[in-house]
Design a protein around this motif. Structure first.
Motif, PDB file in Angstrom:
ATOM      1  N   ILE A 166      -6.839  -5.071  -0.952  1.00 41.62           N
ATOM      2  CA  ILE A 166      -6.245  -3.809  -1.744  1.00 41.62           C
ATOM      3  C   ILE A 166      -7.131  -3.660  -2.878  1.00 41.62           C
ATOM      4  O   ILE A 166      -7.379  -4.476  -3.661  1.00 41.62           O
ATOM      5  CB  ILE A 166      -4.947  -3.968  -2.127  1.00 41.62           C
ATOM      6  N   ARG A 199       0.923  -1.349  -0.086  1.00 39.37           N
ATOM      7  CA  ARG A 199       0.018  -0.119  -0.022  1.00 39.37           C
ATOM      8  C   ARG A 199       0.923   1.220  -0.013  1.00 39.37           C
ATOM      9  O   ARG A 199       0.792   2.005  -0.672  1.00 39.37           O
ATOM     10  CB  ARG A 199      -0.908   0.070   1.287  1.00 39.37           C
ATOM     11  N   LEU A 214      -5.343   4.463  -3.838  1.00 41.02           N
ATOM     12  CA  LEU A 214      -6.061   3.333  -3.125  1.00 41.02           C
ATOM     13  C   LEU A 214      -7.483   3.644  -2.729  1.00 41.02           C
ATOM     14  O   LEU A 214      -7.622   4.820  -2.306  1.00 41.02           O
ATOM     15  CB  LEU A 214      -5.261   2.967  -1.794  1.00 41.02           C
TER      16      LEU A 214
END
Length: 211
Positions: free
Chosen positions: A55, A16, A45
């Motif tokens: 994710i 991330r 994101l």
């Protein structure tokens, strides 16, 4: 990518971070009758849409890229490329002759969901605000929403729930501490292959105090 065990990146929080810090992505599809298709767009994101450790990415493509990729029908590969650079064997020791290339890279796979016009415009506005927050005189699509919505009709929004990740941190983990220190020193310097971003990534891996 080559599956060298000590270079594997399995930490999803680190993936991330890599996405947040390197949002310019390559989208790759294999399309029947057309072969391999690649495009380049920014991604963000989608924290609110993620479930558990999932994710989720949001982005858009300019028309007609959604048709070229057959988006929504087949799996795509999204490549996130972090800092990377040439590592000279002269930085190792007097006898070394084999160079390498250090890098931080993630391959993310999934079948994208096509967004409707309203959600696409919302994502475009968020994308703009995300990057504009760092400039002295930030602009927003809301400043001229009518015009912005007309322009947005030339784009197609997408959401990608990542179903498979193949990520690597190749940052000289196979080298002794004194060699790593010399590499970082060269990357921090002013030579032809200096790269402060790559030096920071190496410090994160080899010295957690610098994380």
């Amino acid at each position: 990518m080559r599956r060298t065990p000590h270079y594997l990146l399995d930490d999803r929080d680190e993936v991330r971070r890599l996405i947040r810090e390197n949002p310019w992505a390559t989208i790759v599809s294999h399309v029947e009758g057309a072969g391999i298709v690649a495009s380049h767009y920014p991604v963000l994101l989608d924290e609110q849409a993620s479930v558990g450790d999932e994710i989720v990415l949001v982005s858009h493509v300019g028309r007609p890229d959604e048709e070229l990729h057959r988006l929504g029908t087949t799996e795509v590969l999204v490549i996130i490329q972090g800092p990377h650079g040439y590592i000279s064997p002269s930085w190792y020791d007097d006898d070394a002759v084999i160079p390498t290339w250090n890098h931080v890279t993630a391959h993310l796979y999934g079948v994208p969901e096509i967004l409707d016009d309203a959600e696409n415009f919302r994502i475009l506005a968020e994308l703009t605000d995300h990057f504009e927050q760092h400039v002295a005189d930030p602009r927003s699509l809301a400043l001229d929403e009518e015009y912005s919505r007309r322009v947005a009709r030339g784009t197609v929004g997408l959401r990608l729930r990542v179903t498979r990740i193949d990520a690597r941190l190749k940052l000289s983990q196979n080298k002794p501490a004194e060699v790593v220190a010399r590499i970082v020193n060269q990357l921090d310097g002013d030579g032809p292959y200096a790269h402060d971003g790559l030096a920071r990534e190496m410090r994160r891996v080899h010295d957690p105090r610098h994380s």
